[in-house]
Each structure stands twice: as C-alpha cells, then as structure tokens.
Design a protein around this motif. Structure first.
Motif, PDB file in Angstrom:
ATOM      1  N   ARG A 319      36.062  42.941  41.600  1.00  0.00           N
ATOM      2  CA  ARG A 319      37.469  42.693  41.946  1.00  0.00           C
ATOM      3  C   ARG A 319      38.390  43.819  41.505  1.00  0.00           C
ATOM      4  N   ILE A 320      37.917  44.640  40.594  1.00  0.00           N
ATOM      5  CA  ILE A 320      38.749  45.738  40.088  1.00  0.00           C
ATOM      6  C   ILE A 320      37.822  46.911  39.765  1.00  0.00           C
ATOM      7  N   ALA A 321      38.311  48.126  39.984  1.00  0.00           N
ATOM      8  CA  ALA A 321      37.515  49.309  39.690  1.00  0.00           C
ATOM      9  C   ALA A 321      37.368  49.486  38.173  1.00  0.00           C
ATOM     10  N   ALA A 322      36.239  50.010  37.761  1.00  0.00           N
ATOM     11  CA  ALA A 322      36.001  50.216  36.333  1.00  0.00           C
ATOM     12  C   ALA A 322      37.029  51.165  35.734  1.00  0.00           C
ATOM     13  N   SER A 323      37.422  52.207  36.488  1.00  0.00           N
ATOM     14  CA  SER A 323      38.414  53.153  35.973  1.00  0.00           C
ATOM     15  C   SER A 323      39.764  52.490  35.781  1.00  0.00           C
ATOM     16  N   THR A 324      40.124  51.565  36.682  1.00  0.00           N
ATOM     17  CA  THR A 324      41.399  50.843  36.550  1.00  0.00           C
ATOM     18  C   THR A 324      41.370  49.936  35.329  1.00  0.00           C
ATOM     19  N   ALA A 325      40.254  49.242  35.121  1.00  0.00           N
ATOM     20  CA  ALA A 325      40.128  48.379  33.950  1.00  0.00           C
ATOM     21  C   ALA A 325      40.230  49.193  32.668  1.00  0.00           C
ATOM     22  N   ALA A 326      39.602  50.363  32.657  1.00  0.00           N
ATOM     23  CA  ALA A 326      39.665  51.217  31.469  1.00  0.00           C
ATOM     24  C   ALA A 326      41.104  51.643  31.191  1.00  0.00           C
ATOM     25  N   ARG A 327      41.839  52.017  32.216  1.00  0.00           N
ATOM     26  CA  ARG A 327      43.239  52.426  32.019  1.00  0.00           C
ATOM     27  C   ARG A 327      44.072  51.258  31.495  1.00  0.00           C
ATOM     28  N   ASN A 328      43.828  50.050  32.015  1.00  0.00           N
ATOM     29  CA  ASN A 328      44.577  48.882  31.539  1.00  0.00           C
ATOM     30  C   ASN A 328      44.302  48.598  30.064  1.00  0.00           C
ATOM     31  N   LEU A 329      43.041  48.748  29.673  1.00  0.00           N
ATOM     32  CA  LEU A 329      42.692  48.514  28.261  1.00  0.00           C
ATOM     33  C   LEU A 329      43.299  49.577  27.359  1.00  0.00           C
ATOM     34  N   LEU A 330      43.280  50.833  27.820  1.00  0.00           N
ATOM     35  CA  LEU A 330      43.903  51.903  27.039  1.00  0.00           C
ATOM     36  C   LEU A 330      45.398  51.711  26.911  1.00  0.00           C
ATOM     37  N   ALA A 331      46.031  51.254  27.987  1.00  0.00           N
ATOM     38  CA  ALA A 331      47.463  50.995  27.943  1.00  0.00           C
ATOM     39  C   ALA A 331      47.788  49.852  26.990  1.00  0.00           C
ATOM     40  N   ALA A 332      46.930  48.824  26.979  1.00  0.00           N
ATOM     41  CA  ALA A 332      47.139  47.704  26.074  1.00  0.00           C
ATOM     42  C   ALA A 332      47.024  48.148  24.611  1.00  0.00           C
ATOM     43  N   GLN A 333      46.050  49.026  24.339  1.00  0.00           N
ATOM     44  CA  GLN A 333      45.880  49.518  22.977  1.00  0.00           C
ATOM     45  C   GLN A 333      47.048  50.407  22.567  1.00  0.00           C
ATOM     46  N   ALA A 334      47.530  51.236  23.491  1.00  0.00           N
ATOM     47  CA  ALA A 334      48.655  52.121  23.177  1.00  0.00           C
ATOM     48  C   ALA A 334      49.948  51.345  23.004  1.00  0.00           C
ATOM     49  N   GLY A 335      50.070  50.247  23.760  1.00  0.00           N
ATOM     50  CA  GLY A 335      51.321  49.465  23.682  1.00  0.00           C
ATOM     51  C   GLY A 335      51.368  48.571  22.475  1.00  0.00           C
TER      52      GLY A 335
END
Length: 335
Positions: A319-335
């Motif tokens: 349902r979602i690309a692995a690269s998109t999921a990785a960016r979302n997780l990185l954004a969550a950690q940075a935020g």
C-alpha cells in the motif's frame, strides 16, 4: 567485577587471573545491555593508556584456505621467538538461527595449550565485513594484557569483505593455488588492500603455486601503479606488497612470512604511515559507533515505535512504497 577491578587484573594480575579477566572484559564489551555498555565505555577509556604497543595482524581468505592452520603454525613460531600471541577468531553466525559454532580452537589444538597464547572465538552476529562488531574493542583488551601480536582471523570471505583492513596494522590475504586466472587476480576489492599475499598449501601443487605467485605479483604491481600512490614500486619509502608461498600444515615458509611482516613494520614505522593508519582507523571507529548508536536510538524513539507496526504492514501489503515509509519514520523521529 567492576571496570577498574578488571583493569587491574588485565594489566597486572597473575597469568590465570589475567586470562579470566580478559574473557570477562570481552564478554562485557560484547553485551548489548545499556548498563553493560556504560561499564564497557568506562573500561575502554581506562585501558587506552596501556594499549598501542602490539602488532595488529589481520588474516583473511576464502573458506578452506587454511587460515586456522596457518595461524596455529605462526603462533607456535612466534611463541618460540619469545612473543605472546592473542588470536581473535571470528565465526560466521547463522542467518536462520543466529547461532555460531565457535569451533576455531579445535583447529588450533597445540596453540591453545600454550601459556603464551590466548584464543577468543566470537560470533560475527550478522556484522558485515568478515569481523564481529566488537573486534576493535577486544584487540585493545589483548594489547592491555601485554600480548605482543594480536591476530584477527576473519570468517571465510569473498572479494568485498575488507573490514579487517580498517582495524589492523597489516592485512594478510591467504590464497590457494589454482584459485583463479589472471583476470581474477586483478579484480578490485580485497586484493588491492592486501599488504601481503600468501599462497598456502603450496606443497600440494608446487607448479600451480608458482604460477599463482607470478600472476598475483603482476596484478599487485599493476594495482599499485594505477590508483594507489602509497604503493609506488619506484619509491623505496613505500611498501610494495609481496607474494609468498607457504605450507602451514608442514610449517614451511612461516619464518619467511614473519621476516616480511617485520620488514613491513619497520618501514611503515619509519615513514610514519603506521601511526597515520592507526589515527585514521580510530576516527573511522568513532563514526562507525555513531552510526550504530543513531540506528539504535532511532528504533527506540517513541514516535517511531508508534508508527512502525502500521507502516511495516502497509509496506508488506504494497500500500505504500518502502522509501516513503522510511521518510515518514525519519520525519517522525526528527519531529
């Protein structure tokens, strides 16, 4: 035992107590418990003034080339010369169960009985490069305990496992007769990093061993002329990698190998490259630990842990690309 109790036992204890303390110290360094990591850092800092005097020797090669047999023959020879030898043998970990056999001592029956030898098998634990995650730390423990030569035996490796080159003073690559043609000898990778190449089991087929020695010598000269200015064969202050023939099983050629190692050490110490290599390795070690720490901290971040299950399910279901999921997780950690 506290870090400072371990330090006293390692640096000044009786032989038996020293060996026990070394084993406990390396186990502490390999532990993943947060409290053990803090104690390990304290121990390493205390050990540093007692390190740096040993020769760090990396031994690598394909499975079956005879690394353990060669190390036993070399270790017995060095002990006969009055030196103390420590061996850090890295055993591959199963990608299925995660376990390791840790049976390298069974291949070094004579060496492990010597009081002047210390052999420590460790699992690779999935670490790439042919070594274990805490091999550098274990080397410092052996140096602080007064061992003159610390040998790191990698797992059976291919062309890209070169991590041991980044933690030792001299990188020795073991090869077999009839291991490949001229093209195989000049491929980039582990060959171009070797400081010394050893054709083991030369007694089985002397003609093939001589042919392999000639091919590899030519390839190393070619690699030195193109892309590696520190190995210019026309500059006497530069070390030019040598290719030797030995038979570890017959204990033939070990003295010639050690003579080449001594020649290398003297030259690299005189021209300052040995000290520069260790400085570079220490900085690389720092950044490697930073990378590992950042990855661990990322996985432990509360927002990452909250998002991870749903994102993993979305990636697995397509349902979602692995690269998109990785960016979302990185954004969550940075935020």
């Amino acid at each position: 035992m506290t870090p400072f109790t371990l330090l006293d036992a390692i640096t000044s204890g009786a032989p038996l107590a020293r060996r026990r303390a070394m084993a406990k110290a390396i186990t502490l360094l390999e532990s993943t418990r947060p409290d053990h990591r803090a104690q390990a850092d304290e121990l390493l800092t205390a050990l540093l003034p007692h390190t740096g005097r040993a020769l760090r020797l990396g031994i690598s090669g394909v499975p079956g080339v005879g690394k353990s047999t060669f190390i036993e023959a070399l270790g017995l020879y060095l002990i006969g010369q009055g030196l103390k030898v420590a061996v850090l043998a890295i055993d591959p970990s199963s990608s299925v169960t995660g376990g390791s056999i840790l049976g390298d001592k069974t291949r070094m029956e004579q060496l492990c009985q010597q009081e002047a030898a210390y052999i420590r098998p460790s699992p690779s634990g999935g670490t790439l490069g042919g070594v274990a995650e805490k091999t550098r730390e274990a080397m410092l423990v052996c140096e602080a305990a007064g061992y003159d030569v610390v040998i790191v035996e990698t797992v059976g490796v291919g062309q890209s496992e070169t991590a041991v080159h980044g933690m030792t003073d001299m990188f020795c690559l073991l090869q077999l007769p009839n291991a490949g043609d001229d093209l195989q000898a000049i491929k980039k990778g582990v060959m171009e990093l070797a400081d010394l190449v050893v054709i083991n089991k030369a007694d089985i087929d002397p003609r093939a061993a001589t042919r392999a020695q000639s091919q590899i010598t030519s390839s190393l000269r070619l690699l030195g002329l193109h892309g590696n200015p520190e190995r210019d064969p026309h500059d006497a202050s530069h070390w030019v990698p040598q290719v030797l023939q030995i038979s570890a099983l017959q204990h033939q050629g070990v003295d010639g190998f050690w003579a080449a190692v001594q020649q290398y050490r003297q030259l690299q110490t005189t021209n300052g490259r040995l000290a520069a290599r260790r400085e570079k390795q220490a900085l690389a070690w720092m950044w490697e630990r930073i990378d590992t720490g950042l990855k661990h901290a990322f996985r432990q971040h509360p927002q990452v842990q909250a998002l991870l299950p749903s994102l993993q399910a979305d990636v697995a279901a397509g349902r979602i690309a692995a690269s998109t999921a990785a960016r979302n997780l990185l954004a969550a950690q940075a935020g």
